[in-house]
Design a protein around this motif. Structure first.
Motif, PDB file in Angstrom:
ATOM      1  N   ASP A 103      54.976  42.187  78.474  1.00  0.00           N
ATOM      2  CA  ASP A 103      55.235  41.147  78.745  1.00  0.00           C
ATOM      3  C   ASP A 103      53.811  40.527  77.430  1.00  0.00           C
ATOM      4  O   ASP A 103      53.753  39.262  76.842  1.00  0.00           O
ATOM      5  CB  ASP A 103      54.217  40.600  79.913  1.00  0.00           C
ATOM      6  CG  ASP A 103      53.615  41.997  79.706  1.00  0.00           C
ATOM      7  OD1 ASP A 103      52.863  43.066  79.202  1.00  0.00           O
ATOM      8  OD2 ASP A 103      52.330  41.643  80.922  1.00  0.00           O
ATOM      9  N   ILE A 104      53.439  41.202  76.171  1.00  0.00           N
ATOM     10  CA  ILE A 104      52.340  40.659  75.569  1.00  0.00           C
ATOM     11  C   ILE A 104      52.759  40.190  74.181  1.00  0.00           C
ATOM     12  O   ILE A 104      52.828  39.029  73.826  1.00  0.00           O
ATOM     13  CB  ILE A 104      51.265  41.988  75.331  1.00  0.00           C
ATOM     14  CG1 ILE A 104      50.252  42.484  76.238  1.00  0.00           C
ATOM     15  CG2 ILE A 104      50.665  41.675  73.915  1.00  0.00           C
ATOM     16  CD1 ILE A 104      49.018  43.166  75.872  1.00  0.00           C
ATOM     17  N   THR A 109      55.262  37.071  70.740  1.00  0.00           N
ATOM     18  CA  THR A 109      56.750  36.299  70.126  1.00  0.00           C
ATOM     19  C   THR A 109      57.137  34.910  70.302  1.00  0.00           C
ATOM     20  O   THR A 109      58.174  34.841  69.600  1.00  0.00           O
ATOM     21  CB  THR A 109      56.951  37.790  69.276  1.00  0.00           C
ATOM     22  OG1 THR A 109      58.168  37.919  70.394  1.00  0.00           O
ATOM     23  CG2 THR A 109      55.949  38.882  68.742  1.00  0.00           C
ATOM     24  N   ARG A 110      57.458  35.289  71.932  1.00  0.00           N
ATOM     25  CA  ARG A 110      58.598  34.219  72.338  1.00  0.00           C
ATOM     26  C   ARG A 110      57.493  33.010  72.893  1.00  0.00           C
ATOM     27  O   ARG A 110      58.620  32.870  73.564  1.00  0.00           O
ATOM     28  CB  ARG A 110      59.672  34.864  73.386  1.00  0.00           C
ATOM     29  CG  ARG A 110      60.408  35.999  72.710  1.00  0.00           C
ATOM     30  CD  ARG A 110      60.877  35.521  71.699  1.00  0.00           C
ATOM     31  NE  ARG A 110      61.352  36.946  70.331  1.00  0.00           N
ATOM     32  CZ  ARG A 110      62.644  37.190  71.145  1.00  0.00           C
ATOM     33  NH1 ARG A 110      63.027  37.008  72.322  1.00  0.00           N
ATOM     34  NH2 ARG A 110      63.048  38.565  70.523  1.00  0.00           N
ATOM     35  N   ASP A 111      55.958  32.959  72.924  1.00  0.00           N
ATOM     36  CA  ASP A 111      55.585  32.319  73.395  1.00  0.00           C
ATOM     37  C   ASP A 111      56.031  31.914  74.880  1.00  0.00           C
ATOM     38  O   ASP A 111      56.088  30.648  75.825  1.00  0.00           O
ATOM     39  CB  ASP A 111      55.563  30.868  73.106  1.00  0.00           C
ATOM     40  CG  ASP A 111      54.585  29.827  73.600  1.00  0.00           C
ATOM     41  OD1 ASP A 111      53.837  30.051  73.487  1.00  0.00           O
ATOM     42  OD2 ASP A 111      55.356  27.673  72.883  1.00  0.00           O
ATOM     43  N   ILE A 112      56.333  32.515  76.009  1.00  0.00           N
ATOM     44  CA  ILE A 112      56.079  33.086  76.879  1.00  0.00           C
ATOM     45  C   ILE A 112      55.327  33.266  78.031  1.00  0.00           C
ATOM     46  O   ILE A 112      54.838  34.867  77.562  1.00  0.00           O
ATOM     47  CB  ILE A 112      57.851  33.571  77.825  1.00  0.00           C
ATOM     48  CG1 ILE A 112      58.997  34.196  76.868  1.00  0.00           C
ATOM     49  CG2 ILE A 112      57.929  34.370  78.995  1.00  0.00           C
ATOM     50  CD1 ILE A 112      59.349  34.470  77.233  1.00  0.00           C
ATOM     51  N   PRO A 113      54.482  33.194  78.808  1.00  0.00           N
ATOM     52  CA  PRO A 113      53.404  32.939  79.456  1.00  0.00           C
ATOM     53  C   PRO A 113      53.802  34.382  80.647  1.00  0.00           C
ATOM     54  O   PRO A 113      54.730  34.795  80.806  1.00  0.00           O
ATOM     55  CB  PRO A 113      53.239  31.440  80.603  1.00  0.00           C
ATOM     56  CG  PRO A 113      53.869  30.715  79.456  1.00  0.00           C
ATOM     57  CD  PRO A 113      55.130  31.385  79.140  1.00  0.00           C
ATOM     58  N   GLY A 372      43.344  38.003  80.636  1.00  0.00           N
ATOM     59  CA  GLY A 372      43.775  36.654  80.483  1.00  0.00           C
ATOM     60  C   GLY A 372      44.392  36.236  80.094  1.00  0.00           C
ATOM     61  O   GLY A 372      44.985  36.364  78.381  1.00  0.00           O
ATOM     62  N   THR A 373      45.311  35.328  80.400  1.00  0.00           N
ATOM     63  CA  THR A 373      45.813  34.615  78.949  1.00  0.00           C
ATOM     64  C   THR A 373      45.682  32.866  78.842  1.00  0.00           C
ATOM     65  O   THR A 373      46.239  32.058  77.710  1.00  0.00           O
ATOM     66  CB  THR A 373      47.562  33.461  79.902  1.00  0.00           C
ATOM     67  OG1 THR A 373      47.135  33.000  81.210  1.00  0.00           O
ATOM     68  CG2 THR A 373      47.708  35.345  80.772  1.00  0.00           C
TER      69      THR A 373
END
Length: 373
Positions: A103-104, A109-113, A372-373
């Motif tokens: 997920d990191i 690298t893919r801009d996915i939350p 956190g995001t």
């Protein structure tokens, strides 16, 4: 010849040349020591590096491991099955299994939350993995964002053992997102050998050739790191399954793949629209026969839908001779696909309570650790 971009759209025209460039050995050199496996027999798994270390440990009765990761950036489709089938093979051989949800990396690298990535992990990967036979209770599954302080600190310590020149020569740039993602992947690949997981042991990582840059730099880190006597990870390599329209299969292009969550009718429509190796007319096809090397439907059969080698050879022979038309080949694929998907969808729903309970227990164990995001 340049290196391969593990984040790019990779198509390999010459596997032999790529093997020679990066020091990958043919799988045939160790095939007689592996369980009978369709992917190996058919050359879909074509290469390996240092797999003898894992097989020697198996023969001695020593611990060994298989590690794989999943990129939660899209749906789980037939092109992903080769990795999972290899993981199952090694698990059945006695390997400890480590499964990382990246997920990191998806965020960097893919801009996915992060939350979207986690939802994809559950719905598109874990449910399918368990439905396809992965023993989740015997698997060290984790999200990169919840890997634990030791794991995350270790990934930063590894930065001392890779130079900027090496990184740029391998990945093209030292972009911060790629740098952070790669260092995290090195920790992921070496996780089965970490002190908290029993220490150094032979470990194999099944990958497509596009992920070999990560494997090679992890091997360099393992050989240079002094605090733990890591063994260089071994690896196996499988051919890319091409998209239904030809070219690369992509999670972002629904026309190129059949997802394991596709409905039967939708999957059949995709087969009908797939690129074939048939001729322009029935008469010409009867005379010259089909070209299996250009037929994406036959490739789907060969990779996953026809398990019996003799049956696959009969289909190939009839298609190449012209006795079987493209429409008949597609009908075989649709029939097999319907049987597979109906059974698989039932297994997915049966797996849901197990996956939900497993995740609930993990969440309870990890309470208080948030990213956190």
């Amino acid at each position: 010849m340049t290196d391969i971009d593990p984040w790019g759209d990779v198509e390999v025209a010459d596997y032999a040349a790529t093997m020679a460039q990066f020091g990958i050995e043919p799988i045939e050199s160790v095939a007689d020591r592996l369980p009978d496996n369709r992917l190996v027999r058919r050359g879909i798994v074509f290469g390996q590096r240092d797999l003898e270390t894992v097989l020697d440990a198996r023969d001695r009765g020593d611990p060994f491991a298989v590690m794989t990761g999943l990129m939660p950036s899209g749906v789980f489709h037939f092109g992903h099955l080769a990795v999972l089938e290899q993981v199952r093979m090694f698990q059945e051989m006695g390997a400890e299994v480590t499964l990382c949800a990246a997920d990191i990396e998806a965020y960097a690298t893919r801009d996915i939350p992060i939350e979207d990535a986690r939802e994809l992990v559950v719905e598109e990967y874990l449910l399918n993995y368990v439905a396809l036979g992965l023993d989740l209770d015997a698997t060290d599954f984790y999200f990169q964002s919840e890997a634990g302080n030791d794991h995350l600190v270790r990934s930063k310590l590894f930065s001392r053992y890779v130079t900027q020149n090496e990184f740029e020569a391998t990945y093209g740039t030292a972009d911060p997102g790629k740098l952070a993602s790669s260092l995290t992947q090195y920790a992921d690949i070496l996780r089965p050998q970490a002190p908290e997981n029993g220490g150094p042991k032979p470990t194999v990582v099944p990958v497509g050739i596009d992920q070999d840059p990560h494997v090679r730099l992890t091997r360099d880190v393992a050989s240079r790191y002094r605090e733990t006597a890591y063994l260089k990870p071994a690896s196996t390599y499988h051919r890319f399954m091409r998209g239904l329209q030809g070219g690369k299969m992509s999670s972002s292009d629904p026309r190129s793949h059949i997802a394991l969550t596709d409905g039967v009718s939708e999957a059949k429509r995709k087969i009908d629209a797939a690129k074939t190796g048939g001729r322009a007319s029935v008469a010409e096809h009867r005379e010259k026969g089909g070209v299996v090397e250009e037929d994406m439907v036959f490739e789907l059969l060969a990779f996953h839908l026809v398990r019996d080698d003799d049956e696959l050879e009969r289909i190939r022979r009839e298609y190449e001779s012209g006795a079987m038309l493209s429409g008949e080949l597609k009908q075989i694929a649709k029939d097999r696909l319907e049987t597979f998907l109906r059974k698989h969808h039932e297994k997915r729903e049966a797996a849901r309570p197990e996956v939900e309970q497993y995740l609930a227990e993990r969440e309870s164990a990890n309470a208080g650790f948030e990213v956190g995001t």
